[in-house]
Design a protein around this motif. Structure first.
Motif, PDB file in Angstrom:
ATOM      1  N   UNK A 108      42.534 -49.056  -0.514  1.00  0.00           N
ATOM      2  CA  UNK A 108      42.698 -49.484  -1.849  1.00  0.00           C
ATOM      3  C   UNK A 108      43.479 -48.371  -2.852  1.00  0.00           C
ATOM      4  N   UNK A 109      43.949 -49.253  -3.947  1.00  0.00           N
ATOM      5  CA  UNK A 109      44.961 -48.365  -4.741  1.00  0.00           C
ATOM      6  C   UNK A 109      44.103 -47.464  -5.635  1.00  0.00           C
ATOM      7  N   UNK A 110      44.847 -46.222  -5.976  1.00  0.00           N
ATOM      8  CA  UNK A 110      44.201 -45.417  -6.922  1.00  0.00           C
ATOM      9  C   UNK A 110      45.421 -45.120  -8.118  1.00  0.00           C
ATOM     10  N   UNK A 111      44.940 -45.209  -9.396  1.00  0.00           N
ATOM     11  CA  UNK A 111      46.179 -44.746 -10.342  1.00  0.00           C
ATOM     12  C   UNK A 111      45.572 -43.516 -11.060  1.00  0.00           C
ATOM     13  N   UNK A 112      46.351 -42.563 -11.283  1.00  0.00           N
ATOM     14  CA  UNK A 112      46.119 -41.427 -11.716  1.00  0.00           C
ATOM     15  C   UNK A 112      47.274 -41.321 -12.711  1.00  0.00           C
ATOM     16  N   UNK A 113      46.914 -40.450 -13.827  1.00  0.00           N
ATOM     17  CA  UNK A 113      48.030 -39.745 -14.776  1.00  0.00           C
ATOM     18  C   UNK A 113      48.666 -38.460 -14.103  1.00  0.00           C
ATOM     19  N   UNK A 114      50.002 -38.286 -14.576  1.00  0.00           N
ATOM     20  CA  UNK A 114      50.856 -37.373 -13.812  1.00  0.00           C
ATOM     21  C   UNK A 114      51.853 -36.947 -14.528  1.00  0.00           C
ATOM     22  N   UNK A 115      52.233 -35.747 -14.465  1.00  0.00           N
ATOM     23  CA  UNK A 115      53.609 -35.165 -15.238  1.00  0.00           C
ATOM     24  C   UNK A 115      54.681 -35.072 -13.885  1.00  0.00           C
ATOM     25  N   UNK A 116      55.899 -35.550 -14.073  1.00  0.00           N
ATOM     26  CA  UNK A 116      56.789 -35.551 -13.190  1.00  0.00           C
ATOM     27  C   UNK A 116      57.901 -34.586 -13.690  1.00  0.00           C
ATOM     28  N   UNK A 117      58.864 -33.829 -12.713  1.00  0.00           N
ATOM     29  CA  UNK A 117      59.928 -33.334 -13.224  1.00  0.00           C
ATOM     30  C   UNK A 117      61.071 -33.335 -12.396  1.00  0.00           C
ATOM     31  N   UNK A 118      62.256 -33.429 -13.044  1.00  0.00           N
ATOM     32  CA  UNK A 118      63.469 -33.737 -12.094  1.00  0.00           C
ATOM     33  C   UNK A 118      64.160 -32.420 -12.296  1.00  0.00           C
ATOM     34  N   UNK A 119      64.304 -31.673 -10.949  1.00  0.00           N
ATOM     35  CA  UNK A 119      64.901 -30.357 -11.086  1.00  0.00           C
ATOM     36  C   UNK A 119      65.745 -30.113  -9.734  1.00  0.00           C
ATOM     37  N   UNK A 120      66.887 -29.576  -9.891  1.00  0.00           N
ATOM     38  CA  UNK A 120      67.460 -29.490  -8.658  1.00  0.00           C
ATOM     39  C   UNK A 120      67.971 -30.558  -7.806  1.00  0.00           C
ATOM     40  N   UNK A 121      68.120 -31.553  -8.201  1.00  0.00           N
ATOM     41  CA  UNK A 121      68.501 -32.682  -7.353  1.00  0.00           C
ATOM     42  C   UNK A 121      67.129 -33.387  -6.871  1.00  0.00           C
ATOM     43  N   UNK A 122      65.852 -33.205  -7.093  1.00  0.00           N
ATOM     44  CA  UNK A 122      64.659 -33.790  -6.593  1.00  0.00           C
ATOM     45  C   UNK A 122      63.782 -34.222  -7.789  1.00  0.00           C
ATOM     46  N   UNK A 123      63.150 -35.305  -7.348  1.00  0.00           N
ATOM     47  CA  UNK A 123      61.978 -35.686  -8.246  1.00  0.00           C
ATOM     48  C   UNK A 123      60.704 -34.995  -7.779  1.00  0.00           C
ATOM     49  N   UNK A 124      60.126 -34.176  -8.479  1.00  0.00           N
ATOM     50  CA  UNK A 124      58.879 -33.327  -8.180  1.00  0.00           C
ATOM     51  C   UNK A 124      57.592 -34.178  -8.529  1.00  0.00           C
ATOM     52  N   UNK A 125      56.525 -33.627  -8.074  1.00  0.00           N
ATOM     53  CA  UNK A 125      55.423 -34.415  -8.353  1.00  0.00           C
ATOM     54  C   UNK A 125      54.177 -33.222  -8.061  1.00  0.00           C
ATOM     55  N   UNK A 126      53.822 -32.476  -9.382  1.00  0.00           N
ATOM     56  CA  UNK A 126      52.837 -31.280  -9.209  1.00  0.00           C
ATOM     57  C   UNK A 126      51.591 -31.859  -9.389  1.00  0.00           C
ATOM     58  N   UNK A 127      50.469 -31.308  -8.922  1.00  0.00           N
ATOM     59  CA  UNK A 127      48.993 -31.721  -9.121  1.00  0.00           C
ATOM     60  C   UNK A 127      48.196 -30.358  -8.953  1.00  0.00           C
ATOM     61  N   UNK A 128      47.035 -30.376  -9.564  1.00  0.00           N
ATOM     62  CA  UNK A 128      45.788 -29.641  -9.322  1.00  0.00           C
ATOM     63  C   UNK A 128      45.551 -29.514  -7.799  1.00  0.00           C
ATOM     64  N   UNK A 129      44.785 -28.273  -7.485  1.00  0.00           N
ATOM     65  CA  UNK A 129      44.400 -28.039  -6.107  1.00  0.00           C
ATOM     66  C   UNK A 129      43.239 -28.991  -5.916  1.00  0.00           C
ATOM     67  N   UNK A 130      43.446 -29.648  -4.864  1.00  0.00           N
ATOM     68  CA  UNK A 130      42.457 -30.605  -4.169  1.00  0.00           C
ATOM     69  C   UNK A 130      42.310 -32.042  -5.108  1.00  0.00           C
ATOM     70  N   UNK A 131      42.836 -32.148  -5.823  1.00  0.00           N
ATOM     71  CA  UNK A 131      42.984 -33.536  -6.571  1.00  0.00           C
ATOM     72  C   UNK A 131      42.834 -34.729  -5.688  1.00  0.00           C
ATOM     73  N   UNK A 132      42.291 -35.655  -6.090  1.00  0.00           N
ATOM     74  CA  UNK A 132      42.159 -36.799  -5.152  1.00  0.00           C
ATOM     75  C   UNK A 132      43.441 -37.490  -5.038  1.00  0.00           C
ATOM     76  N   UNK A 133      44.212 -37.533  -5.947  1.00  0.00           N
ATOM     77  CA  UNK A 133      45.807 -38.081  -5.661  1.00  0.00           C
ATOM     78  C   UNK A 133      46.670 -37.199  -4.712  1.00  0.00           C
TER      79      UNK A 133
END
Length: 157
Positions: free
Chosen positions: A39-64
């Motif tokens: 089943x789907x899970x939606x979560x809030x998130x900050x994203x970064x575009x750096x060095x030719x990549x789209x990065x997703x950073x998350x807290x340790x052991x977060x469900x996402x």
């Protein structure tokens, strides 16, 4: 087929610029992942575009983060902002998230972003980028990019 952010920018620089601007308008966005049961899970998130990549950073052991470790598929939607104006349109990115454990890569990210540590870091592999907007208060325009294919534009009245 997948592509990183730099490949998308090379293939469709105008759309990529619009997408980055749209994500840059707000800090928090919506990430969709898949739970253990599918089943789907939606979560809030900050994203970064750096060095030719789209990065997703998350807290340790977060469900996402745990979801992405189990099944790397994701969908990311830019924060629509206040009201119904949707300046720049609705923007969505789909793909796979690959966790990065490389110490040097994570150190570079920390230097740029200064996230709270420890954290999970995922690099994205894009499978689709979609922008939907209204043109001339008449047309609903949908732009769809997938790796290895030209940009498709669909107009509806």
């Amino acid at each position: 087929m997948t592509a990183n952010w730099a490949a998308f920018v090379t293939a469709e620089p105008d759309l990529a610029g619009t997408v980055e601007k749209r994500f840059g308008a707000y800090t928090h966005h919506i990430l969709a992942t898949l739970r253990k049961d599918g089943s789907p899970r939606t979560s809030g998130l900050e994203v970064r575009f750096l060095n030719g990549e789209l990065w997703l950073g998350m807290m340790p052991d977060s469900l996402k983060a745990l979801d992405l470790r189990r099944d790397p598929r994701f969908a990311l939607q830019a924060n629509p902002g206040e009201g119904t104006g949707m300046g720049g349109g609705d923007v969505r990115i789909s793909g796979r998230a690959v966790e990065v454990d490389d110490v040097e890569t994570k150190a570079g990210y920390v230097e740029e972003v200064e996230p709270p540590e420890p954290f999970h870091l995922f690099r994205t592999e894009l499978t689709e980028v979609v922008r939907t907007y209204v043109e001339d208060e008449t047309y609903l325009v949908v732009q769809i990019w997938t790796p290895g294919h030209p940009l498709r534009t669909i107009k509806r009245t």
